[in-house]
Design an enzyme around this catalytic site. Structure first.
Site, mmCIF file in Angstrom:
data_model
loop_
_atom_site.group_PDB
_atom_site.id
_atom_site.type_symbol
_atom_site.label_atom_id
_atom_site.label_comp_id
_atom_site.label_asym_id
_atom_site.label_seq_id
_atom_site.Cartn_x
_atom_site.Cartn_y
_atom_site.Cartn_z
ATOM 1 N N ASP A 54 0.856 -1.185 0.000
ATOM 2 C CA ASP A 54 0.000 0.000 0.000
ATOM 3 C C ASP A 54 0.894 1.237 0.000
ATOM 4 O O ASP A 54 1.424 1.647 1.040
ATOM 5 C CB ASP A 54 -0.902 -0.016 1.234
ATOM 6 N N TYR A 149 -11.075 13.763 -8.988
ATOM 7 C CA TYR A 149 -9.929 13.187 -9.690
ATOM 8 C C TYR A 149 -9.042 14.253 -10.333
ATOM 9 O O TYR A 149 -7.810 14.203 -10.230
ATOM 10 C CB TYR A 149 -10.453 12.214 -10.739
#
Length: 332
Positions: A54, A149
């Site tokens: 991660d 985004y």
């Protein structure tokens, strides 16, 4: 002799997987890192060091960048317009990955850092008309990008600039325009328009129900870049002296209706069209102005849409009939 260690963050994704394969062919040792379990990677290259981690966590980013010569930061939580419009917070959280990868790359002393930005950074006022004027790099300001985004991408572009100016990290930034091709997402909600249209045409052809639903009115315009051009451009920009963010996209503008036309021709079928204007459709028009990339590199994406879609359709067709063998009612 190896050219050095190239780290591809997001190496289990669509673009990342193709980039890993290309870097291996070019003579780099490659470390591919992705948050997804290995069995969910789009492609796993056996010649690479493949790590599940991660990268939004600084300790994982630090381990990923250790010993690297080059870092390609493609890792992000994203998808097509349906995903982007309904997951703005998830998209924004990718700034954690971008921040920690920049910090880790700086500490590791890497030679260069590449960041994959997006055409979603561009000011929405420049994209209201289907007959859009191709977007130049300076059209990102004054800023009004795609909510969620697009803001994440624009903010991270600025981080790359300031890490270069303040800390001396050699950063390179490309603004991707609608990348498509084999070994990508083709269903599940994260797929982009070319893959979604290919899947819908295949479903209609094989089921014998010759209808297709199109999001929006079909008149919205886009350009679509085939994956091979994306990888070529990404490596060229990384190895260039380009300091500013630069467009990486095709300038072959088509409407969504024309995109459907091409896929229907490839499939050898004509479908009745319905239009869902309540569905996510993004901006009305977007195209890539390639003046700068041509001036810098003497090159621009050149694979025509028809050529790329033929390969993409064939790959998605194979995937579809493997998954749903019982629906095959017509010959290819």
């Amino acid at each position: 002799m190896s050219k050095g260690l190239a780290v591809v963050a997001g190496g289990g994704g669509f673009i990342g997987g193709h980039l890993v394969a290309s870097l291996l062919r070019s003579g780099y040792d490659v470390r591919a890192v992705d948050i997804k379990p290995l069995e969910e990677w789009y492609q796993v290259c056996p010649g690479a060091e493949n790590i599940v981690a991660d990268l939004s966590l600084l300790r994982h980013a630090t381990r990923a960048c250790a010993g690297a010569t080059l870092v390609y930061q493609l890792a992000a939580d994203m998808g097509g317009m349906g995903f982007i419009e309904h997951n703005k917070a998830l998209c924004m959280l990718s700034v954690l990955t971008n921040t920690h990868m920049l910090q880790a790359a700086l500490r590791a002393g890497v030679e260069r850092f590449f960041y994959s930005s997006s055409a979603c950074v561009y000011n929405a006022d420049k994209q209201r008309d289907e007959k859009v004027v191709a977007l130049k790099e300076e059209d990102a300001y004054p800023a009004m990008p795609e909510d969620g985004y697009g803001w994440e991408k624009l903010f991270s572009e600025r981080m790359c600039r300031h890490f270069r100016e303040d800390f001396g990290l050699a950063t390179r930034v490309a603004r991707y325009h609608n990348v498509y091709g084999p070994l990508g997402t083709w269903d599940g909600g994260r797929e982009k328009a070319p893959a979604a249209i290919c899947r819908k045409v295949i479903e209609a052809k094989l089921s014998g129900v010759h209808t297709i639903e199109i999001w929006g009115n079909g008149q919205q315009t886009r350009s679509f870049m085939y994956i091979d051009d994306c990888v070529t451009g990404t490596e060229a920009i990384m190895n260039s002296d380009i300091l500013e963010p630069v467009n990486l996209g095709s300038n072959e503008l088509v409407t969504i209706n024309q995109l459907v036309d091409v896929v229907e021709e490839i499939a050898g079928v004509r479908l009745a069209r319905t239009y869902n204007e309540a569905a996510p459709k993004g901006v009305n028009g977007r195209n890539s102005d390639n003046t700068k990339i041509r001036s810098y590199l003497g090159w621009e994406p050149c694979i025509r849409l028809r050529e790329g879609l033929e390969k993409t359709y064939a790959w998605i067709f194979d995937q579809y009939v493997r998954r749903y063998p019982g629906v095959r009612s017509e010959t290819v």
